[in-house]
Design a protein around this motif. Structure first.
Motif, PDB file in Angstrom:
ATOM      1  N   LYS A   1       0.812  -1.220   0.000  1.00  0.00           N
ATOM      2  CA  LYS A   1       0.000   0.000   0.000  1.00  0.00           C
ATOM      3  C   LYS A   1       0.851   1.279   0.000  1.00  0.00           C
ATOM      4  CE  LYS A   1      -0.587   0.180   5.048  1.00  0.00           C
ATOM      5  NZ  LYS A   1      -1.554   0.093   6.175  1.00  0.00           N
ATOM      6  N   ALA A   2       2.154   1.115   0.066  1.00  0.00           N
ATOM      7  CA  ALA A   2       3.046   2.275   0.165  1.00  0.00           C
ATOM      8  C   ALA A   2       3.107   3.052  -1.151  1.00  0.00           C
ATOM      9  CB  ALA A   2       4.447   1.815   0.549  1.00  0.00           C
ATOM     10  N   ASP A   3       3.448   4.330  -1.043  1.00  0.00           N
ATOM     11  CA  ASP A   3       3.666   5.160  -2.234  1.00  0.00           C
ATOM     12  C   ASP A   3       4.780   4.552  -3.086  1.00  0.00           C
ATOM     13  OD1 ASP A   3       1.750   6.998  -1.565  1.00  0.00           O
ATOM     14  OD2 ASP A   3       3.147   8.475  -0.739  1.00  0.00           O
ATOM     15  N   ARG A   4       4.525   4.493  -4.390  1.00  0.00           N
ATOM     16  CA  ARG A   4       5.539   4.026  -5.341  1.00  0.00           C
ATOM     17  C   ARG A   4       5.537   4.962  -6.540  1.00  0.00           C
ATOM     18  NH1 ARG A   4       5.008  -2.525  -5.804  1.00  0.00           N
ATOM     19  NH2 ARG A   4       7.025  -2.240  -6.843  1.00  0.00           N
ATOM     20  N   PHE A   5       6.646   5.009  -7.223  1.00  0.00           N
ATOM     21  CA  PHE A   5       6.834   5.959  -8.304  1.00  0.00           C
ATOM     22  C   PHE A   5       7.403   5.207  -9.502  1.00  0.00           C
ATOM     23  CE2 PHE A   5       7.050   7.938  -4.213  1.00  0.00           C
ATOM     24  CZ  PHE A   5       6.206   9.030  -4.332  1.00  0.00           C
ATOM     25  N   HIS A   6       6.522   4.888 -10.444  1.00  0.00           N
ATOM     26  CA  HIS A   6       6.874   3.967 -11.523  1.00  0.00           C
ATOM     27  C   HIS A   6       7.476   2.690 -10.917  1.00  0.00           C
ATOM     28  CE1 HIS A   6       5.858   6.373 -15.062  1.00  0.00           C
ATOM     29  NE2 HIS A   6       6.234   7.412 -14.343  1.00  0.00           N
ATOM     30  N   GLY A   7       6.807   2.238  -9.895  1.00  0.00           N
ATOM     31  CA  GLY A   7       7.154   0.964  -9.265  1.00  0.00           C
ATOM     32  C   GLY A   7       8.223   1.045  -8.207  1.00  0.00           C
ATOM     33  N   ALA A   8       8.997   2.121  -8.188  1.00  0.00           N
ATOM     34  CA  ALA A   8      10.084   2.247  -7.211  1.00  0.00           C
ATOM     35  C   ALA A   8       9.567   2.874  -5.925  1.00  0.00           C
ATOM     36  CB  ALA A   8      11.223   3.085  -7.780  1.00  0.00           C
ATOM     37  N   TRP A   9      10.058   2.376  -4.813  1.00  0.00           N
ATOM     38  CA  TRP A   9       9.720   2.956  -3.517  1.00  0.00           C
ATOM     39  C   TRP A   9      10.627   4.154  -3.236  1.00  0.00           C
ATOM     40  CZ3 TRP A   9       9.625  -2.388  -4.211  1.00  0.00           C
ATOM     41  CH2 TRP A   9       8.416  -3.043  -3.901  1.00  0.00           C
ATOM     42  N   PRO A  10      10.194   5.072  -2.392  1.00  0.00           N
ATOM     43  CA  PRO A  10      11.063   6.187  -2.001  1.00  0.00           C
ATOM     44  C   PRO A  10      12.075   5.738  -0.965  1.00  0.00           C
ATOM     45  CG  PRO A  10       8.983   6.340  -0.834  1.00  0.00           C
ATOM     46  CD  PRO A  10       8.856   5.164  -1.781  1.00  0.00           C
ATOM     47  N   HIS A  11      13.002   6.610  -0.647  1.00  0.00           N
ATOM     48  CA  HIS A  11      14.003   6.308   0.379  1.00  0.00           C
ATOM     49  C   HIS A  11      13.330   6.105   1.736  1.00  0.00           C
ATOM     50  CE1 HIS A  11      18.402   6.907   1.656  1.00  0.00           C
ATOM     51  NE2 HIS A  11      17.760   6.601   2.753  1.00  0.00           N
ATOM     52  N   TRP A  12      12.429   7.008   2.104  1.00  0.00           N
ATOM     53  CA  TRP A  12      11.742   6.950   3.395  1.00  0.00           C
ATOM     54  C   TRP A  12      10.237   6.869   3.198  1.00  0.00           C
ATOM     55  CZ3 TRP A  12      14.654  11.670   5.879  1.00  0.00           C
ATOM     56  CH2 TRP A  12      15.900  11.232   6.370  1.00  0.00           C
ATOM     57  N   LEU A  13       9.600   6.136   4.114  1.00  0.00           N
ATOM     58  CA  LEU A  13       8.139   6.041   4.154  1.00  0.00           C
ATOM     59  C   LEU A  13       7.664   6.296   5.575  1.00  0.00           C
ATOM     60  CD1 LEU A  13       7.666   2.796   2.032  1.00  0.00           C
ATOM     61  CD2 LEU A  13       6.699   5.040   1.441  1.00  0.00           C
ATOM     62  N   ASN A  14       6.470   6.844   5.693  1.00  0.00           N
ATOM     63  CA  ASN A  14       5.836   7.015   6.994  1.00  0.00           C
ATOM     64  C   ASN A  14       5.220   5.678   7.417  1.00  0.00           C
ATOM     65  OD1 ASN A  14       3.728   7.536   8.998  1.00  0.00           O
ATOM     66  ND2 ASN A  14       4.094   9.696   8.583  1.00  0.00           N
ATOM     67  N   GLY A  15       5.661   5.144   8.534  1.00  0.00           N
ATOM     68  CA  GLY A  15       5.202   3.830   8.974  1.00  0.00           C
ATOM     69  C   GLY A  15       3.748   3.798   9.360  1.00  0.00           C
ATOM     70  N   GLU A  16       3.158   4.948   9.646  1.00  0.00           N
ATOM     71  CA  GLU A  16       1.739   5.005  10.004  1.00  0.00           C
ATOM     72  C   GLU A  16       0.851   5.116   8.779  1.00  0.00           C
ATOM     73  OE1 GLU A  16       1.464   7.081  14.313  1.00  0.00           O
ATOM     74  OE2 GLU A  16       2.162   8.415  12.717  1.00  0.00           O
ATOM     75  N   THR A  17       1.297   5.874   7.760  1.00  0.00           N
ATOM     76  CA  THR A  17       0.442   6.157   6.607  1.00  0.00           C
ATOM     77  C   THR A  17       0.912   5.505   5.314  1.00  0.00           C
ATOM     78  OG1 THR A  17       1.685   8.143   5.981  1.00  0.00           O
ATOM     79  CG2 THR A  17      -0.064   8.408   7.630  1.00  0.00           C
TER      80      THR A  17
END
Length: 460
Positions: free
Chosen positions: A127-143
């Motif tokens: 469910k995490a944000d992805r950008f053309h399939g790639a994840w970002p360096h950091w994600l918010n563990g709550e959202t």
């Protein structure tokens, strides 16, 4: 009365008692140690020390994981536990997934505990944000939303995604022949990594780029060229079934059309690769670790480099520099060495971050550097590990050895942790002991296809 004198007196009394009781006893003088003899102290074996180090380091990814996602926190500060407590690192989470596999195999957690945590992490990544399939360096563990890493970096991070993918592939291979529950987790891990659009990050050029943002596009414009930590990115990009890159992207990008090689020698060890910005001594030692947690450097070579030799010589140069100790820093030597990126002591005594290397040596040792080099320099790394453990009262905390220290400055210690430093410790120890992660990653069919596409030689 000293212990030795007390022992002598006791034995003398026993002799006198025996003689007085009429026993047929002939006294034989006993040679006692002199004051110059060292008093023996209990020692810990190499295997016991490796067990302890793995078990303690594992706690970073189990006890101190981000509580909502189960993924790896970017950092953990025991004296400030709320610092970035919900900041998930994607690359560190890949390391954490592999650490959980080790934890199951070593009996630190049960298999069912591991499966529950795997499911929690994968649900979060799905469910995490992805950008053309790639994840970002950091994600918010709550959202599960992106946390910007810098002003322009609020999108996909292809290198962190590669480190995460390395863990997902190991997980897929670990569980693929298990129970129905395990097969389902394996299938999800496989599906997640196969959604990465590696070829998008070429900008239709013969190279890969590190970042893309929906707001800033390719504004950072950082090309992935070796030699550094990013080899795994090219291997996985070539391994992708649906978004693969051509060999030309690898040749022009990573290998710079052959100019990746070096003829420089230091301390009698050829560097072989042209370390970006560190051509004399080699770069920070994490360059010999991050790409090779799953990707087995033994027998790994392309038309330019033998990567086992590159990494082994890199570690030996790093070690030899500390033995030479040209800046005369306190304690540097055969059992206290290891320069890599980690927390650091700033010149004013505050804590910061620095990519330590022989060409950027500020007197700060990072335990992950020597310990994670164990496959390359077993004798030298074990010497360092015994030194760290000998100083455990200062260096060993609730999640393994602290991130950095400096005997030069009254034994300053960064009593803090980073996921990307703790992960290689437990994983490279395991690869040294059993080759577990190397075996899992290298047996993956897609990985083999990618290596073949890039004309690599590698051990089966």
């Amino acid at each position: 009365m000293t212990i030795k004198n007390s022992l002598f007196t006791t034995l003398l009394i026993l002799v006198i008692i025996s003689c007085k009781s009429g026993d047929d006893y002939e006294y034989t003088p006993i040679e006692f140690p002199t004051d110059d003899d060292p008093i023996s102290t209990p020692t810990i074996t190499d295997e016991e020390l490796l067990d302890i180090t793995q078990a303690e380091t594992f706690k970073y990814f189990w006890d101190f994981a981000e509580e909502n996602s189960g993924a790896a926190r970017e950092r953990y500060h025991p004296n400030d536990p709320n610092n970035s407590k919900n900041t998930v690192t994607t690359g560190g989470t890949g390391f954490g997934i592999m650490a959980l596999i080790v934890g199951i195999e070593r009996g630190f957690i049960t298999r069912d505990q591991g499966l529950d945590r795997f499911s929690k992490i994968l649900d979060f990544l799905e469910k995490a944000d992805r950008f053309h399939g790639a994840w970002p360096h950091w994600l918010n563990g709550e959202t599960a939303a992106v946390i910007p890493f810098s002003a322009l970096d609020n999108g996909g991070d292809l290198v962190e995604t590669a480190f995460l993918t390395q863990g997902l592939i190991c997980l897929k291979e670990y569980l693929k022949n298990g129970t129905d529950t395990e097969k389902a987790i394996a299938a999800k891990a496989d599906e997640l990594w196969k959604g990465v659009e590696w070829n998008w990050y070429t900008k239709n050029e013969n190279t890969l780029y590190w970042h893309w943002s929906p707001n800033n596009n390719f504004a950072i414009n950082l090309e992935l060229k070796g030699y550094n930590e990013v080899l795994i990115t090219y291997v996985l990009a070539a391994a992708s079934q649906n978004y693969s890159i051509s060999k030309e992207v690898y040749t022009n990008g990573w290998a710079s059309n052959g100019s990746i090689t070096s003829t420089n020698t230091k301390y009698g060890f050829p560097l072989l690769a042209k370390h970006a910005g560190n051509q004399e001594y080699g770069g920070p030692l994490f360059w010999a670790h991050y790409s090779y947690l799953g990707l087995n450097p033994k027998g790994l070579s392309d038309e330019y480099l033998n990567y086992w030799n590159v990494n082994t010589n890199h570690a030996k140069v790093n070690y030899s520099y500390s033995v030479e100790n040209p800046k005369q820093f306190k304690d540097y030597g055969k059992d206290c060495w290891g320069l890599t990126a980690s927390y650091t002591r700033n010149s004013d005594g505050t804590i910061g971050y620095n990519a330590h290397s022989p060409s950027n040596d500020t007197g700060v040792i990072s335990p992950t550097a020597a310990i994670s080099s164990l496959p390359y320099t077993p004798t030298e790394s074990l010497q360092a590990l015994h030194y760290f453990y000998k100083n455990k009262d200062k260096l060993l905390g609730p999640a393994g050895f602290y991130d950095a220290f400096s005997p030069e400055y009254n034994y300053w210690v960064a009593e803090q942790y980073l996921a990307i430093d703790q992960g290689p410790i437990i994983l490279m120890i395991e690869n040294y002991r059993t080759g577990l992660l190397w075996e899992l990653f290298m047996q993956n069919t897609d990985v083999k296809n990618g290596l073949d596409k890039l004309d690599f030689n590698y051990a089966n």
